[in-house]
Design a protein around this motif. Structure first.
Motif, PDB file in Angstrom:
ATOM      1  N   VAL A 235      17.154  -4.588  -1.095  1.00 57.60           N
ATOM      2  CA  VAL A 235      16.274  -5.063  -2.354  1.00 57.60           C
ATOM      3  C   VAL A 235      16.994  -4.465  -3.445  1.00 57.60           C
ATOM      4  O   VAL A 235      17.351  -3.242  -3.328  1.00 57.60           O
ATOM      5  CB  VAL A 235      14.838  -4.652  -1.836  1.00 57.60           C
ATOM      6  N   PRO A 236      17.252  -5.133  -4.544  1.00 53.95           N
ATOM      7  CA  PRO A 236      17.667  -4.346  -5.637  1.00 53.95           C
ATOM      8  C   PRO A 236      16.693  -3.041  -6.127  1.00 53.95           C
ATOM      9  O   PRO A 236      15.559  -3.434  -5.997  1.00 53.95           O
ATOM     10  CB  PRO A 236      17.699  -5.455  -6.858  1.00 53.95           C
ATOM     11  N   SER A 237      17.201  -2.250  -6.639  1.00 48.18           N
ATOM     12  CA  SER A 237      16.560  -0.971  -7.058  1.00 48.18           C
ATOM     13  C   SER A 237      15.528  -1.513  -8.134  1.00 48.18           C
ATOM     14  O   SER A 237      15.808  -2.300  -9.000  1.00 48.18           O
ATOM     15  CB  SER A 237      17.345   0.185  -7.317  1.00 48.18           C
ATOM     16  N   GLY A 238      14.347  -0.857  -8.236  1.00 47.45           N
ATOM     17  CA  GLY A 238      13.374  -1.298  -9.301  1.00 47.45           C
ATOM     18  C   GLY A 238      12.001  -0.281  -9.203  1.00 47.45           C
ATOM     19  O   GLY A 238      12.214   0.711  -8.477  1.00 47.45           O
ATOM     20  N   PHE A 239      10.885  -0.823 -10.211  1.00 51.09           N
ATOM     21  CA  PHE A 239       9.890  -0.140 -10.124  1.00 51.09           C
ATOM     22  C   PHE A 239       8.839  -1.004 -10.246  1.00 51.09           C
ATOM     23  O   PHE A 239       8.953  -2.038 -10.795  1.00 51.09           O
ATOM     24  CB  PHE A 239       9.986   1.037 -11.265  1.00 51.09           C
TER      25      PHE A 239
ATOM     26  N   GLY B 251       0.180  -6.569  -4.765  1.00 50.58           N
ATOM     27  CA  GLY B 251       0.647  -7.205  -3.583  1.00 50.58           C
ATOM     28  C   GLY B 251       2.212  -7.206  -3.583  1.00 50.58           C
ATOM     29  O   GLY B 251       2.927  -7.070  -2.608  1.00 50.58           O
ATOM     30  N   LYS B 252       2.927  -7.609  -4.771  1.00 50.07           N
ATOM     31  CA  LYS B 252       4.411  -7.666  -4.734  1.00 50.07           C
ATOM     32  C   LYS B 252       4.853  -6.512  -4.603  1.00 50.07           C
ATOM     33  O   LYS B 252       5.994  -6.404  -4.079  1.00 50.07           O
ATOM     34  CB  LYS B 252       4.741  -8.624  -6.118  1.00 50.07           C
ATOM     35  N   GLY B 253       4.354  -5.670  -5.361  1.00 44.83           N
ATOM     36  CA  GLY B 253       5.016  -4.403  -5.386  1.00 44.83           C
ATOM     37  C   GLY B 253       5.008  -3.665  -4.028  1.00 44.83           C
ATOM     38  O   GLY B 253       6.020  -2.986  -3.671  1.00 44.83           O
ATOM     39  N   ALA B 254       3.873  -3.640  -3.385  1.00 42.40           N
ATOM     40  CA  ALA B 254       3.494  -3.046  -2.179  1.00 42.40           C
ATOM     41  C   ALA B 254       4.451  -3.761  -1.115  1.00 42.40           C
ATOM     42  O   ALA B 254       5.379  -3.135  -0.310  1.00 42.40           O
ATOM     43  CB  ALA B 254       2.106  -3.352  -1.684  1.00 42.40           C
ATOM     44  N   ASN B 255       4.870  -5.007  -1.018  1.00 38.89           N
ATOM     45  CA  ASN B 255       5.873  -5.758  -0.321  1.00 38.89           C
ATOM     46  C   ASN B 255       7.125  -5.184  -0.628  1.00 38.89           C
ATOM     47  O   ASN B 255       8.008  -4.940   0.356  1.00 38.89           O
ATOM     48  CB  ASN B 255       5.830  -7.256  -0.192  1.00 38.89           C
ATOM     49  N   LEU B 256       7.732  -5.028  -1.771  1.00 39.84           N
ATOM     50  CA  LEU B 256       9.132  -4.473  -2.220  1.00 39.84           C
ATOM     51  C   LEU B 256       9.062  -3.159  -1.818  1.00 39.84           C
ATOM     52  O   LEU B 256      10.280  -2.792  -1.399  1.00 39.84           O
ATOM     53  CB  LEU B 256       9.108  -4.715  -3.610  1.00 39.84           C
TER      54      LEU B 256
ATOM     55  N   ASP C  53      10.896   2.932  -3.422  1.00 41.70           N
ATOM     56  CA  ASP C  53      10.865   3.854  -2.379  1.00 41.70           C
ATOM     57  C   ASP C  53       9.798   4.628  -2.321  1.00 41.70           C
ATOM     58  O   ASP C  53       9.548   5.440  -1.423  1.00 41.70           O
ATOM     59  CB  ASP C  53      11.971   4.419  -2.309  1.00 41.70           C
ATOM     60  N   GLU C  54       8.770   4.757  -3.220  1.00 41.30           N
ATOM     61  CA  GLU C  54       7.467   5.626  -3.302  1.00 41.30           C
ATOM     62  C   GLU C  54       6.463   4.682  -2.772  1.00 41.30           C
ATOM     63  O   GLU C  54       5.187   5.214  -2.947  1.00 41.30           O
ATOM     64  CB  GLU C  54       7.450   6.082  -4.771  1.00 41.30           C
ATOM     65  N   ILE C  55       6.534   3.307  -2.673  1.00 48.67           N
ATOM     66  CA  ILE C  55       5.343   2.628  -2.522  1.00 48.67           C
ATOM     67  C   ILE C  55       5.411   2.100  -0.759  1.00 48.67           C
ATOM     68  O   ILE C  55       6.446   1.853  -0.057  1.00 48.67           O
ATOM     69  CB  ILE C  55       5.639   1.394  -3.167  1.00 48.67           C
ATOM     70  N   LYS C  56       4.186   1.960  -0.273  1.00 46.79           N
ATOM     71  CA  LYS C  56       4.201   1.719   1.234  1.00 46.79           C
ATOM     72  C   LYS C  56       2.742   0.271   0.991  1.00 46.79           C
ATOM     73  O   LYS C  56       2.135   0.270   0.041  1.00 46.79           O
ATOM     74  CB  LYS C  56       3.601   2.632   2.030  1.00 46.79           C
ATOM     75  N   LYS C  57       2.756  -0.357   2.216  1.00 50.38           N
ATOM     76  CA  LYS C  57       1.661  -1.419   2.241  1.00 50.38           C
ATOM     77  C   LYS C  57       0.288  -1.030   1.821  1.00 50.38           C
ATOM     78  O   LYS C  57      -0.330  -1.744   1.249  1.00 50.38           O
ATOM     79  CB  LYS C  57       1.738  -2.181   3.306  1.00 50.38           C
ATOM     80  N   GLU C  58       0.004   0.431   2.023  1.00 58.09           N
ATOM     81  CA  GLU C  58      -1.246   0.870   1.683  1.00 58.09           C
ATOM     82  C   GLU C  58      -1.516   0.735   0.336  1.00 58.09           C
ATOM     83  O   GLU C  58      -2.659   1.335  -0.265  1.00 58.09           O
ATOM     84  CB  GLU C  58      -1.515   2.133   2.417  1.00 58.09           C
ATOM     85  N   ASP C  59      -0.514   0.798  -0.403  1.00 64.73           N
ATOM     86  CA  ASP C  59      -0.699   1.197  -1.902  1.00 64.73           C
ATOM     87  C   ASP C  59      -0.898  -0.179  -2.751  1.00 64.73           C
ATOM     88  O   ASP C  59      -0.553  -0.561  -3.893  1.00 64.73           O
ATOM     89  CB  ASP C  59       0.610   1.622  -2.495  1.00 64.73           C
TER      90      ASP C  59
ATOM     91  N   MET D 196       1.508   4.979 -15.420  1.00 60.40           N
ATOM     92  CA  MET D 196       2.237   5.668 -14.176  1.00 60.40           C
ATOM     93  C   MET D 196       3.448   4.598 -13.805  1.00 60.40           C
ATOM     94  O   MET D 196       3.067   3.454 -13.471  1.00 60.40           O
ATOM     95  CB  MET D 196       1.493   6.261 -13.131  1.00 60.40           C
ATOM     96  N   ILE D 197       4.755   5.037 -13.302  1.00 59.26           N
ATOM     97  CA  ILE D 197       5.650   4.141 -12.968  1.00 59.26           C
ATOM     98  C   ILE D 197       6.089   4.529 -11.606  1.00 59.26           C
ATOM     99  O   ILE D 197       6.234   5.814 -11.211  1.00 59.26           O
ATOM    100  CB  ILE D 197       6.853   4.290 -13.752  1.00 59.26           C
ATOM    101  N   LEU D 198       6.289   3.722 -10.556  1.00 60.89           N
ATOM    102  CA  LEU D 198       6.685   4.149  -9.053  1.00 60.89           C
ATOM    103  C   LEU D 198       8.080   3.489  -8.715  1.00 60.89           C
ATOM    104  O   LEU D 198       7.944   2.216  -8.999  1.00 60.89           O
ATOM    105  CB  LEU D 198       5.557   3.778  -8.192  1.00 60.89           C
TER     106      LEU D 198
END
Length: 53
Positions: free
Chosen positions: A33-37, A18-23, A6-12, A1-3
């Motif tokens: 922040v540059p767009s990404g996934f 950790g890096k994804g949740a922080n971004l 803008d679909e991710i929060k710290k709870e995720d 799965m790809i997120l």
């Protein structure tokens, strides 16, 4: 799965790492922040299932 960020929060953190949740949090806070996934941890595990190294 790809997120997208803008679909991710710290709870995720367990889902996106950790890096994804922080971004995701920085994106939600309108920090430049540059767009990404991220590839979710489940997606990562599914990809490597059955691989032999």
């Amino acid at each position: 799965m790809i997120l997208n960020f803008d679909e991710i929060k710290k709870e995720d953190v367990l889902l996106a790492g950790g890096k994804g949740a922080n971004l995701g949090e920085m994106t939600s806070a309108n920090i430049n922040v540059p767009s990404g996934f991220v590839i979710t941890s489940d997606g990562y595990r599914d990809f490597f299932k059955g691989k032999q190294y």
